[in-house]
Design an enzyme around this catalytic site. Structure first.
Site, short mmCIF file in Angstrom:
data_model
loop_
_atom_site.label_atom_id
_atom_site.label_comp_id
_atom_site.label_asym_id
_atom_site.label_seq_id
_atom_site.Cartn_x
_atom_site.Cartn_y
_atom_site.Cartn_z
N LYS A 22 0.85 -1.19 0.00
CA LYS A 22 0.00 0.00 0.00
C LYS A 22 0.88 1.24 0.00
O LYS A 22 2.09 1.17 0.19
CB LYS A 22 -0.91 0.01 1.23
N HIS A 80 2.13 6.31 3.18
CA HIS A 80 1.56 7.66 3.27
C HIS A 80 2.29 8.50 4.32
O HIS A 80 3.16 8.03 5.04
CB HIS A 80 0.05 7.60 3.52
N HIS A 106 2.88 7.46 7.98
CA HIS A 106 4.01 6.57 8.28
C HIS A 106 5.31 7.37 8.39
O HIS A 106 6.19 7.03 9.18
CB HIS A 106 4.14 5.50 7.20
#
Length: 472
Positions: free
Chosen positions: A138, A141, A144
């Site tokens: 994923k 973003h 993180h």
């Protein structure tokens, strides 16, 4: 160093009050620096001296403070004495303060500030810090990124204070997204692309298969079946999953190195699939597990059916969920590390999740749940590279280096350096980190590249500039 100034003030007070200096030191505190007004460096609380309640407005306390201040005299250490609400304030001789600070900095180097008497009595503790924790396949973003910066700071701070710190990167490496990813790779994946750029290729596959699954029920069914095979330990499915995970971690390690971040353990939700079943059995044995009409399993933390206090811990097909795996991970870490404190660094959107996890640990009989704490942070909005929305951490790091190089080239006073790429990255990273630390931890903020690279004011660029000048 501050303790030396505090002791000097205590000795003068001791002669006036006929009390041992040791009894007075605890009543003398450092005053936080203020940008708005000039403040004293230390203050003495008259209340704590007299053993009174904290009512600074009482006339007798003010009178006591004024009388005491009038009897005290400035000396080689104290240059100014004044009074506040229930306090006597002391300002340290600036020439002495500057000299003392610089001498101590030269003597202690990177250990400056850590040899204080304030820390000498601190017991060494075992501390686990979980931070960064991206989801394999994923988007990496901005949340993180913030978790990485803040978590690393907390771990560094605890380590500097002498505690035994274990840094854990708890990857999102399990769940239905791997059903989609496994199916997606079989349909759209290329081994060459996976080997050359694993994070990018897995993300592309994940985006493509999500679109297909939305329109094609057979793809969605295949993804569900693939994840069930993973949960049941199918070797072929596990082999593909393991390849995704190993290649992703290799990429993460390389990128984290650029940030100056390291981890002692790369863990993940996958580690706790079997142990999460043990958690479910324990919850059931304590009468806490309830089955719903849909076949899911829940825990009612309110005891009275309050929907906001219900936590789902198992899907209808028997597979585990994020909360269940977090419970299993916490129990495992206590057995493995016997920690005094475990800190989870995630965005504030997970506040309720961790409250529920800690509460479930308590009702399961784990008293050490009170040693677990969540450090939440606000959301960063508007972080984009020139190509658009941020996808991976590496995009951010490359953008920082690129923009910093341009800034360096456009400023006439910039001196030639041996490795401009490395210099640009280091200064740029400092700019990014300082920008992140400037705001209130829990507040959301709008990201601005222009603000990050400002060369004046409280910025990372100016901090590095000042540091370089001090080393000349």
């Amino acid at each position: 160093m501050a303790c030396g100034f505090r002791r000097s003030i205590a000795r003068q007070l001791s002669r006036l009050l006929d009390l041992p200096p040791e009894n007075l030191i605890k009543s003398i505190s450092a005053v936080p620096i203020s940008r708005k007004e000039e403040v004293a460096d230390f203050q003495l609380s008259v209340d704590s001296l007299l053993g009174n309640n904290n009512d600074h407005s009482r006339p007798d306390v003010q009178v006591q403070a004024t009388r005491l201040a009038e009897k005290l005299k400035c000396d080689t250490v104290v240059s100014e004495i004044s009074t506040g609400q229930g306090t006597v304030n002391f300002k340290i001789n600036r020439e002495l303060l500057t000299k003392t600070v610089l001498q101590q900095v030269i003597k202690d180097g990177s250990k400056y500030g850590l040899n204080s008497e304030l820390f000498s009595g601190l017991p060494q503790k075992k501390i686990v810090v979980e931070f960064s924790s991206p989801n394999v396949a994923k988007k990496f973003h901005v949340g993180h990124l913030r978790s990485t910066i803040i978590g690393n700071f907390i771990a560094n701070l605890k380590e500097a204070l002498g505690h035994q710190v274990t840094r854990i990167n708890y990857l999102g490496d399990w769940g239905m997204q791997f059903g989609l990813l496994g199916t997606g790779f079989q349909l759209f994946g290329y081994e060459e692309k996976l080997q050359s750029s694993p994070l990018q290729h897995l993300f592309e596959v994940y985006v493509q298969v999500n679109k297909e699954a939305a329109d094609n029920k057979n793809v969605a069914k295949s993804a569900h079946e693939f994840f069930q095979r993973l949960e049941l330990g199918d070797m072929q499915a596990l082999e593909l999953w393991q390849k995704f995970r190993d290649l992703s971690i290799e990429e993460y390690v390389r990128i984290y190195k650029r940030l100056g971040v390291h981890f002692d353990e790369y863990s993940g939700e996958s580690f706790y699939c079997e142990k999460s079943q043990e958690v479910l059995k324990l919850l059931d044995s304590k009468g806490l597990l309830q089955k719903t009409i849909k076949g899911t399993a829940i825990v009612d933390l309110s005891g009275n059916g309050d929907p906001s206090s219900i936590c789902t811990v198992m899907r209808s097909d028997g597979t585990s969920l994020y909360a269940t795996r977090d419970l299993a991970a916490a129990i495992d870490r206590m057995e493995k590390y016997n920690f005094d404190t475990m800190i989870y660094v995630t965005d504030k959107g997970q506040k309720k999740h961790f409250q529920q996890v800690f509460q479930m640990l308590q009702i399961m009989g784990y008293d050490w749940a009170e040693r677990c704490q969540h450090v939440p942070f606000g959301v960063v909005q508007g972080m984009k590279t020139r190509r658009g929305e941020v996808t991976f951490l590496e995009d951010v790091l490359n953008e920082i280096r690129s923009r910093m190089l341009q800034n360096m080239a456009s400023i006439k006073t910039t001196k030639e350096v041996e490795n401009p790429q490395e210099t640009a990255e280091r200064v740029g990273l400092a700019a990014l980190i300082i920008q992140d630390f400037k705001g209130v931890l829990l507040s959301d903020y709008q990201f601005s590249w222009d603000r990050i690279f400002q060369s004046r004011g409280d910025t990372g660029v100016f901090l590095q500039y000042t540091h370089a000048r001090l080393h000349r």
